[in-house]
Scaffold this motif. Structure first.
Motif, mmCIF file in Angstrom:
data_model
loop_
_atom_site.group_PDB
_atom_site.id
_atom_site.type_symbol
_atom_site.label_atom_id
_atom_site.label_comp_id
_atom_site.label_asym_id
_atom_site.label_seq_id
_atom_site.Cartn_x
_atom_site.Cartn_y
_atom_site.Cartn_z
ATOM 1 N N ALA A 72 -25.237 -8.100 -2.405
ATOM 2 C CA ALA A 72 -24.732 -6.738 -2.277
ATOM 3 C C ALA A 72 -23.353 -6.577 -2.906
ATOM 4 C CB ALA A 72 -24.684 -6.332 -0.805
ATOM 5 N N LEU A 73 -22.605 -7.671 -2.984
ATOM 6 C CA LEU A 73 -21.259 -7.608 -3.556
ATOM 7 C C LEU A 73 -21.181 -8.201 -4.960
ATOM 8 C CD1 LEU A 73 -19.139 -8.302 -0.377
ATOM 9 C CD2 LEU A 73 -19.299 -6.170 -1.676
ATOM 10 N N ALA A 74 -22.318 -8.278 -5.630
ATOM 11 C CA ALA A 74 -22.397 -8.618 -7.054
ATOM 12 C C ALA A 74 -22.177 -10.101 -7.370
ATOM 13 C CB ALA A 74 -21.443 -7.752 -7.874
ATOM 14 N N PHE A 75 -22.374 -10.969 -6.386
ATOM 15 C CA PHE A 75 -22.280 -12.409 -6.623
ATOM 16 C C PHE A 75 -23.698 -12.961 -6.741
ATOM 17 C CE2 PHE A 75 -18.089 -11.426 -5.290
ATOM 18 C CZ PHE A 75 -17.273 -12.382 -5.869
ATOM 19 N N GLY A 76 -24.326 -12.673 -7.868
ATOM 20 C CA GLY A 76 -25.727 -13.000 -8.101
ATOM 21 C C GLY A 76 -26.039 -14.481 -8.096
ATOM 22 N N ASP A 77 -25.157 -15.305 -8.659
ATOM 23 C CA ASP A 77 -25.413 -16.754 -8.676
ATOM 24 C C ASP A 77 -25.478 -17.313 -7.263
ATOM 25 O OD1 ASP A 77 -25.469 -16.726 -11.430
ATOM 26 O OD2 ASP A 77 -23.488 -17.633 -11.677
ATOM 27 N N LEU A 78 -24.534 -16.893 -6.423
ATOM 28 C CA LEU A 78 -24.534 -17.362 -5.038
ATOM 29 C C LEU A 78 -25.771 -16.849 -4.312
ATOM 30 C CD1 LEU A 78 -23.280 -18.804 -2.630
ATOM 31 C CD2 LEU A 78 -21.879 -16.753 -2.231
ATOM 32 N N SER A 79 -26.119 -15.616 -4.525
ATOM 33 C CA SER A 79 -27.297 -15.041 -3.878
ATOM 34 C C SER A 79 -28.572 -15.794 -4.284
ATOM 35 C CB SER A 79 -27.421 -13.555 -4.244
ATOM 36 O OG SER A 79 -28.508 -12.958 -3.584
ATOM 37 N N SER A 80 -28.716 -16.058 -5.574
ATOM 38 C CA SER A 80 -29.894 -16.791 -6.056
ATOM 39 C C SER A 80 -29.938 -18.217 -5.524
ATOM 40 C CB SER A 80 -29.901 -16.830 -7.582
ATOM 41 O OG SER A 80 -30.049 -15.546 -8.102
ATOM 42 N N ALA A 81 -28.780 -18.875 -5.515
ATOM 43 C CA ALA A 81 -28.722 -20.250 -5.017
ATOM 44 C C ALA A 81 -29.071 -20.310 -3.536
ATOM 45 C CB ALA A 81 -27.338 -20.848 -5.265
ATOM 46 N N CYS A 82 -28.591 -19.330 -2.780
ATOM 47 C CA CYS A 82 -28.893 -19.305 -1.344
ATOM 48 C C CYS A 82 -30.354 -18.961 -1.088
ATOM 49 C CB CYS A 82 -27.953 -18.341 -0.620
ATOM 50 S SG CYS A 82 -26.271 -18.988 -0.483
ATOM 51 N N SER A 83 -30.927 -18.125 -1.931
ATOM 52 C CA SER A 83 -32.346 -17.816 -1.801
ATOM 53 C C SER A 83 -33.191 -19.065 -2.028
ATOM 54 C CB SER A 83 -32.739 -16.723 -2.799
ATOM 55 O OG SER A 83 -34.108 -16.431 -2.711
ATOM 56 N N ALA A 84 -32.855 -19.829 -3.064
ATOM 57 C CA ALA A 84 -33.584 -21.077 -3.345
ATOM 58 C C ALA A 84 -33.403 -22.074 -2.199
ATOM 59 C CB ALA A 84 -33.110 -21.683 -4.655
ATOM 60 N N LEU A 85 -32.193 -22.132 -1.642
ATOM 61 C CA LEU A 85 -31.933 -23.021 -0.514
ATOM 62 C C LEU A 85 -32.745 -22.602 0.703
ATOM 63 C CD1 LEU A 85 -30.448 -25.299 0.933
ATOM 64 C CD2 LEU A 85 -28.530 -23.694 1.288
ATOM 65 N N GLU A 86 -32.761 -21.317 0.989
ATOM 66 C CA GLU A 86 -33.537 -20.822 2.120
ATOM 67 C C GLU A 86 -35.008 -21.193 1.965
ATOM 68 O OE1 GLU A 86 -34.576 -16.660 4.460
ATOM 69 O OE2 GLU A 86 -33.850 -16.559 2.389
ATOM 70 N N GLN A 87 -35.569 -20.965 0.784
ATOM 71 C CA GLN A 87 -36.978 -21.273 0.558
ATOM 72 C C GLN A 87 -37.256 -22.768 0.689
ATOM 73 O OE1 GLN A 87 -39.425 -18.988 0.412
ATOM 74 N NE2 GLN A 87 -37.685 -17.681 0.917
ATOM 75 N N ALA A 88 -36.355 -23.585 0.173
ATOM 76 C CA ALA A 88 -36.524 -25.040 0.295
ATOM 77 C C ALA A 88 -36.511 -25.467 1.757
ATOM 78 C CB ALA A 88 -35.430 -25.767 -0.482
ATOM 79 N N CYS A 89 -35.624 -24.884 2.533
ATOM 80 C CA CYS A 89 -35.559 -25.204 3.968
ATOM 81 C C CYS A 89 -36.851 -24.797 4.668
ATOM 82 C CB CYS A 89 -34.378 -24.495 4.628
ATOM 83 S SG CYS A 89 -32.763 -25.150 4.182
ATOM 84 N N LEU A 90 -37.347 -23.629 4.339
ATOM 85 C CA LEU A 90 -38.564 -23.126 4.982
ATOM 86 C C LEU A 90 -39.792 -23.934 4.590
ATOM 87 C CD1 LEU A 90 -37.914 -19.283 4.718
ATOM 88 C CD2 LEU A 90 -37.666 -20.752 6.746
ATOM 89 N N ARG A 91 -39.802 -24.481 3.373
ATOM 90 C CA ARG A 91 -40.925 -25.309 2.922
ATOM 91 C C ARG A 91 -40.878 -26.697 3.542
ATOM 92 N NH1 ARG A 91 -39.589 -23.089 -2.126
ATOM 93 N NH2 ARG A 91 -38.559 -25.031 -2.678
#
Length: 119
Positions: A72-91
């Motif tokens: 939401a605050l335009a930090f796309g790299d952090l957002s994408s990295a956290c999304s990948a981390l979340e998915q890895a944790c859930l898997r």
């Protein structure tokens, strides 16, 4: 550039966020409010990833919070990295690479926020 950013060779704060999107947000909220929001994001990063949780379910929740707030605050790299981390944790697989990427992106986001806020 702040002292921390100067200590990291090759670091360019403006490469960490979408400058056009931040300019739009500044137009919507005003500079003081945007700086407050960036301060909140900085505190969230510290709370969620410095240090990261040891338990994967908590780490997934922490990453999820940062996906939306950083995006939401335009930090796309952090957002994408956290999304990948979340998915890895859930898997339930190995999360070391995703965690390393997220922590690296978080460090760069914090440096950029400090530069933007002039602290």
């Amino acid at each position: 550039m702040n002292e921390l950013a100067a200590a990291e060779p090759g670091f360019t704060p403006s490469a960490v966020f979408d400058a056009d999107a931040l300019t739009e947000l500044e137009g919507l909220f005003g500079r003081p409010r945007l700086m407050d929001l960036l301060g909140v994001l900085d505190r969230e990063i510290v709370l969620r990833l410095d240090p990261p949780a040891d338990e994967s379910a908590q780490l997934a929740r922490d990453a999820h919070v940062l996906v939306s707030s950083s995006g939401a605050l335009a930090f796309g790299d952090l957002s994408s990295a956290c999304s990948a981390l979340e998915q890895a944790c859930l898997r339930g697989g190995d999360i070391a690479a995703q965690l390393g990427t997220a922590v690296h992106a978080a460090r760069h986001a914090r440096l950029a926020i400090a530069t933007l806020r002039g602290v």
